[in-house]
Design a protein around this motif. Structure first.
Motif, short mmCIF file in Angstrom:
data_model
loop_
_atom_site.label_atom_id
_atom_site.label_comp_id
_atom_site.label_asym_id
_atom_site.label_seq_id
_atom_site.Cartn_x
_atom_site.Cartn_y
_atom_site.Cartn_z
N GLU A 222 1.04 -1.65 0.14
CA GLU A 222 0.19 -0.27 0.57
C GLU A 222 1.13 1.28 0.51
OE1 GLU A 222 -3.48 2.01 2.49
OE2 GLU A 222 -2.52 0.84 3.12
N LEU A 223 1.69 1.30 1.00
CA LEU A 223 2.51 2.57 1.32
C LEU A 223 3.36 2.60 -0.33
CD1 LEU A 223 3.49 2.35 4.75
CD2 LEU A 223 2.03 3.83 3.64
N THR A 224 3.98 2.01 -0.77
CA THR A 224 4.69 2.21 -2.10
C THR A 224 4.41 2.58 -3.28
OG1 THR A 224 4.89 -0.55 -2.06
CG2 THR A 224 6.49 0.66 -1.34
N ASN A 225 2.82 2.73 -2.86
CA ASN A 225 1.86 3.04 -3.93
C ASN A 225 2.48 4.87 -3.94
OD1 ASN A 225 0.26 0.88 -5.69
ND2 ASN A 225 -0.46 1.11 -3.59
N TYR A 226 2.57 5.35 -2.90
CA TYR A 226 2.88 6.37 -2.49
C TYR A 226 3.96 7.00 -2.32
CZ TYR A 226 -2.37 5.41 -1.92
OH TYR A 226 -3.47 5.19 -2.41
N CYS A 227 5.29 6.15 -2.53
CA CYS A 227 6.73 6.35 -2.30
C CYS A 227 7.34 6.00 -3.02
CB CYS A 227 7.12 6.35 -0.47
SG CYS A 227 6.72 4.89 0.14
N ASP A 228 8.67 5.77 -2.69
CA ASP A 228 9.50 5.99 -3.62
C ASP A 228 10.38 3.48 -2.89
OD1 ASP A 228 9.71 6.99 -5.49
OD2 ASP A 228 10.42 7.88 -4.16
N GLY A 229 10.05 3.67 -1.36
CA GLY A 229 10.03 2.55 -1.07
C GLY A 229 9.97 2.73 0.52
N VAL A 230 10.59 1.10 1.43
CA VAL A 230 10.19 1.29 2.79
C VAL A 230 11.34 0.78 3.35
CG1 VAL A 230 7.74 0.66 2.65
CG2 VAL A 230 9.29 -1.24 2.32
N ILE A 231 11.62 1.24 5.08
CA ILE A 231 12.95 1.40 5.62
C ILE A 231 11.91 0.00 7.41
CG2 ILE A 231 13.57 1.50 7.69
CD1 ILE A 231 14.26 4.94 5.49
N VAL A 232 12.48 -0.68 7.56
CA VAL A 232 11.51 -1.62 8.38
C VAL A 232 12.51 -2.29 9.45
CG1 VAL A 232 10.32 -4.05 8.26
CG2 VAL A 232 10.05 -2.54 6.34
N GLY A 233 12.58 -2.38 10.75
CA GLY A 233 13.33 -2.26 11.48
C GLY A 233 12.16 -2.98 12.80
N SER A 234 11.45 -2.52 13.05
CA SER A 234 10.76 -3.47 14.40
C SER A 234 10.60 -4.69 13.92
CB SER A 234 9.79 -2.53 15.21
OG SER A 234 10.01 -1.90 15.68
N LYS A 235 10.46 -4.75 12.95
CA LYS A 235 9.34 -6.06 12.63
C LYS A 235 10.50 -7.43 12.20
CE LYS A 235 6.37 -8.97 11.78
NZ LYS A 235 5.13 -9.55 13.21
N ILE A 236 11.80 -6.87 11.46
CA ILE A 236 13.14 -7.27 11.33
C ILE A 236 13.83 -7.56 12.49
CG2 ILE A 236 15.63 -7.27 10.19
CD1 ILE A 236 13.11 -7.22 7.95
#
Length: 260
Positions: A222-236
């Protein structure tokens, strides 16, 4: 010479791909496993990897990352020995490494020595969340000379004019905080965030990456429809603590199967 992170994002743009940047806490599980974890994330398809340095008084970290930081500090992890470890393994890790720390450890280290050791370790960029742009002169010239990017953050409470001011500095990407608060797993995002990401994309010449609270495949898509990528921390961090590498690999691969 083009910075490795800048080059990576240029390649993503050419290929019309989105970025997935996982975050790990250096020293959580022991510093001797740091390179193995970086290599694993690299094999799983990470665009770049953010390496957090444990700090006794973090301002941005939620419970999961704070707990990881406490474990890392108890194991004797420091900024200096993390950079030493990264230097030892730099030939094995080919994706850009982004070191995330706070200004106090950098000040104690010495800005020039810190930048020199970042360079020796092959680090492409750093994040210092408690360093405002008005005080960047403390370190930005040394970073620029060493061809190391300073990644800047904007939040949902940052005025549009200041977002534009921040976004027009440096290269790399713009770290866009998706919550009004600290890191941690969230179950949903609202329309306010979507409008915020759209606005940041409009004013930023840099790639825009969303971070904080992103934990599921659906959120990433969902979020990458509106930006160029994601940073995932707590889950990793949580998945490493559980040794749940199957879920981790599935999460990192989600953007590879999304048509753009």
């Amino acid at each position: 010479m083009v910075n490795k992170l800048t080059e990576t994002f240029a390649q993503l743009k050419r290929n019309q791909q989105k970025a997935f940047v996982p975050y790990i806490m250096a020293g959580d599980g022991g510093l001797d496993c740091l390179i193995d974890r970086l290599v694993l994330l690299q094999k799983m398809g990470a665009t770049a990897i953010e390496v957090g340095i444990p700090f006794s008084d973090p301002v941005a970290d939620g419970p999961t990352i704070q707990s990881a930081g406490i474990r890392a500090l108890k194991a004797g992890t420091s900024l200096r020995n993390t950079l030493n470890e990264l230097e030892k393994g730099k030939d094995l890790v080919t994706v850009p490494i982004i070191v995330m720390t706070y200004m106090n450890p950098v000040y104690r280290y010495g800005a020039s020595s810190f930048v020199q050791d970042l360079q020796k370790a092959g680090v492409a960029a750093c994040i210092i969340p408690d360093l405002p742009i008005e005080e960047e002169d403390l370190i930005v010239s040394e970073l620029t000379e060493a061809n190391i990017e300073l990644i800047r953050l904007v939040t949902m409470t940052t005025p549009k004019e200041r977002i534009a001011q921040i976004a027009n500095r440096g290269n790399g990407f713009l770290y866009t905080v998706t919550v009004k608060g600290i890191t941690g797993v969230r179950n949903s995002y609202d329309e306010e965030l979507i409008q915020f990401l759209k606005m940041v994309k409009e004013v930023s010449p840099l790639p825009v990456l969303a971070g904080f609270g992103i934990s599921s495949e659906n959120q990433i898509i969902e979020l990458t429809n509106y930006c160029d990528g994601v940073i995932v921390g707590s889950k990793i961090v949580e998945l490493f603590a559980k040794n749940d590498f199957e879920t981790m690999e599935k999460l990192l691969s989600v953007l590879q199967s999304v048509p753009r």
